[in-house]
Design a protein around this motif. Structure first.
Motif, mmCIF file in Angstrom:
data_model
loop_
_atom_site.group_PDB
_atom_site.id
_atom_site.type_symbol
_atom_site.label_atom_id
_atom_site.label_comp_id
_atom_site.label_asym_id
_atom_site.label_seq_id
_atom_site.Cartn_x
_atom_site.Cartn_y
_atom_site.Cartn_z
ATOM 1 N N MET A 1 0.972 -1.335 0.157
ATOM 2 C CA MET A 1 0.347 -0.339 -0.289
ATOM 3 C C MET A 1 1.317 1.271 -0.394
ATOM 4 O O MET A 1 0.379 2.260 -0.998
ATOM 5 N N GLU A 2 1.784 1.202 0.677
ATOM 6 C CA GLU A 2 2.597 2.351 1.117
ATOM 7 C C GLU A 2 3.914 2.728 -0.535
ATOM 8 O O GLU A 2 3.939 3.447 -1.481
ATOM 9 N N ILE A 3 4.620 1.527 -1.352
ATOM 10 C CA ILE A 3 4.365 1.380 -2.220
ATOM 11 C C ILE A 3 3.322 2.172 -3.358
ATOM 12 O O ILE A 3 3.533 2.623 -4.056
ATOM 13 N N TRP A 4 1.829 1.317 -2.943
ATOM 14 C CA TRP A 4 1.187 2.335 -4.328
ATOM 15 C C TRP A 4 0.313 3.379 -4.297
ATOM 16 O O TRP A 4 0.365 4.082 -5.120
ATOM 17 N N ALA A 5 0.988 4.857 -3.322
ATOM 18 C CA ALA A 5 0.213 5.834 -3.032
ATOM 19 C C ALA A 5 2.009 6.302 -3.996
ATOM 20 O O ALA A 5 1.176 7.631 -5.057
ATOM 21 N N VAL A 6 2.822 5.554 -4.761
ATOM 22 C CA VAL A 6 3.762 6.428 -5.217
ATOM 23 C C VAL A 6 3.720 6.308 -6.225
ATOM 24 O O VAL A 6 3.518 6.582 -7.520
ATOM 25 N N TYR A 7 2.943 4.543 -6.451
ATOM 26 C CA TYR A 7 2.703 4.251 -7.814
ATOM 27 C C TYR A 7 2.196 4.543 -8.836
ATOM 28 O O TYR A 7 1.849 5.138 -10.394
ATOM 29 N N SER A 8 0.988 4.587 -8.348
ATOM 30 C CA SER A 8 -0.483 5.158 -8.518
ATOM 31 C C SER A 8 -0.075 6.802 -8.961
ATOM 32 O O SER A 8 -0.423 7.272 -10.076
ATOM 33 N N GLU A 9 0.383 7.595 -7.777
ATOM 34 C CA GLU A 9 0.672 9.005 -8.531
ATOM 35 C C GLU A 9 1.379 8.793 -9.893
ATOM 36 O O GLU A 9 1.148 9.611 -10.597
ATOM 37 N N ALA A 10 2.605 8.192 -9.726
ATOM 38 C CA ALA A 10 3.290 8.380 -10.853
ATOM 39 C C ALA A 10 2.579 7.564 -12.516
ATOM 40 O O ALA A 10 2.805 8.281 -13.140
ATOM 41 N N ILE A 11 1.861 6.103 -11.861
ATOM 42 C CA ILE A 11 1.036 6.110 -13.448
ATOM 43 C C ILE A 11 0.374 7.638 -13.943
ATOM 44 O O ILE A 11 -0.509 7.234 -14.624
ATOM 45 N N ALA A 12 -0.571 7.939 -12.950
ATOM 46 C CA ALA A 12 -1.736 8.705 -12.987
ATOM 47 C C ALA A 12 -1.529 9.960 -13.920
ATOM 48 O O ALA A 12 -2.121 10.494 -15.417
ATOM 49 N N GLU A 13 -0.049 10.381 -13.657
ATOM 50 C CA GLU A 13 0.750 11.266 -14.068
ATOM 51 C C GLU A 13 1.174 11.012 -15.831
ATOM 52 O O GLU A 13 1.375 11.874 -16.936
ATOM 53 N N GLU A 14 1.554 9.867 -15.381
ATOM 54 C CA GLU A 14 2.626 9.765 -17.496
ATOM 55 C C GLU A 14 1.602 9.138 -18.227
ATOM 56 O O GLU A 14 0.804 9.210 -19.359
ATOM 57 N N ILE A 15 0.558 8.363 -17.344
ATOM 58 C CA ILE A 15 -0.461 7.489 -18.310
ATOM 59 C C ILE A 15 -1.816 8.212 -17.755
ATOM 60 O O ILE A 15 -2.835 8.569 -19.287
ATOM 61 N N GLY A 16 -2.218 8.569 -17.076
ATOM 62 C CA GLY A 16 -4.073 8.738 -16.829
ATOM 63 C C GLY A 16 -4.111 10.548 -17.485
ATOM 64 O O GLY A 16 -5.701 10.201 -17.875
ATOM 65 N N ALA A 17 -3.017 11.221 -17.467
ATOM 66 C CA ALA A 17 -3.215 12.526 -17.826
ATOM 67 C C ALA A 17 -3.445 12.246 -19.690
ATOM 68 O O ALA A 17 -4.032 12.918 -19.763
ATOM 69 N N ARG A 18 -3.434 11.090 -19.737
ATOM 70 C CA ARG A 18 -2.829 10.969 -21.828
ATOM 71 C C ARG A 18 -4.827 10.585 -21.974
ATOM 72 O O ARG A 18 -4.785 10.527 -22.522
ATOM 73 N N LEU A 19 -5.430 9.662 -20.734
ATOM 74 C CA LEU A 19 -6.514 8.861 -22.023
ATOM 75 C C LEU A 19 -7.630 9.038 -20.814
ATOM 76 O O LEU A 19 -7.539 9.517 -19.323
ATOM 77 N N SER A 20 -8.869 9.194 -21.829
ATOM 78 C CA SER A 20 -10.101 9.234 -20.616
ATOM 79 C C SER A 20 -10.710 8.130 -19.470
ATOM 80 O O SER A 20 -9.882 6.948 -20.142
ATOM 81 N N VAL A 21 -11.432 8.108 -18.801
ATOM 82 C CA VAL A 21 -11.296 7.182 -17.882
ATOM 83 C C VAL A 21 -11.994 5.899 -19.302
ATOM 84 O O VAL A 21 -11.812 5.124 -18.925
ATOM 85 N N ASP A 22 -12.919 6.169 -19.727
ATOM 86 C CA ASP A 22 -13.378 5.164 -20.766
ATOM 87 C C ASP A 22 -12.010 4.696 -21.663
ATOM 88 O O ASP A 22 -12.615 3.386 -21.971
ATOM 89 N N GLU A 23 -11.338 5.571 -21.600
ATOM 90 C CA GLU A 23 -9.911 5.350 -23.352
ATOM 91 C C GLU A 23 -9.365 3.854 -22.087
ATOM 92 O O GLU A 23 -8.711 2.793 -22.704
#
Length: 158
Positions: free
Chosen positions: A123-145
């Protein structure tokens, strides 16, 4: 290249070879991994995580419960080689997050278990992982995409 939403799609308009689509998928997956993977790994190293796969290992061992999981089963689940998993397991053991023991029965198999220090570590790792994923990938795709792409990618290894 023009920074227009359809500019990249137009590059593929003249592909006559039906096999090119699969080739383009493969090489674009590699490029995405190289372009985002290094930045995600760097963010994880800042909190003492040596490799992004550590999250997956710790998560699967958390799910396995106190009886742990055989390394062979974990190899299959994570699509990793015995050598790579052994190396990661040794490093996680050095961190004090997991323990390993000989598997019952013949052979040289091992069972991996979380230690007290390793419980909840994912869970500690996920906090960092999910933030990085959101910045790198999530910002480029809609939720549906994102969900559609995930469904398509799952078919490649399912």
């Amino acid at each position: 290249m023009e920074d227009h939403p359809n500019a990249r799609a137009e590059l593929f308009a003249d592909d006559a070879d039906p096999g090119m689509g699969a080739n383009r998928v493969w090489f674009n997956l590699l490029r995405i991994h190289r372009s985002t993977g290094a930045r995600i790994a760097r963010a994880l190293r800042e909190i003492g995580v040596g490799d992004p796969v550590w999250y997956e290992i710790l998560l699967e061992l958390e799910r396995a419960g106190p009886e742990g999981m055989a390394m062979a089963a974990l190899e299959r689940k994570l699509f990793t080689t015995q050598y790579a998993l052994s190396r990661h397991a040794a490093r996680l053991e050095e961190e004090g997050w997991i323990s390993s023991a000989s598997a019952p029965g013949p052979g040289r198999g091992k069972v991996l278990r979380l230690t007290e220090a390793g419980k909840g570590k994912y869970m500690e790792i996920w906090a960092v992982y999910s933030e990085a994923i959101a910045e790198e990938i999530g910002a480029r795709l809609s939720v549906d995409e994102a969900y559609e792409l995930a469904r398509v990618l799952i078919r490649l290894y399912d």
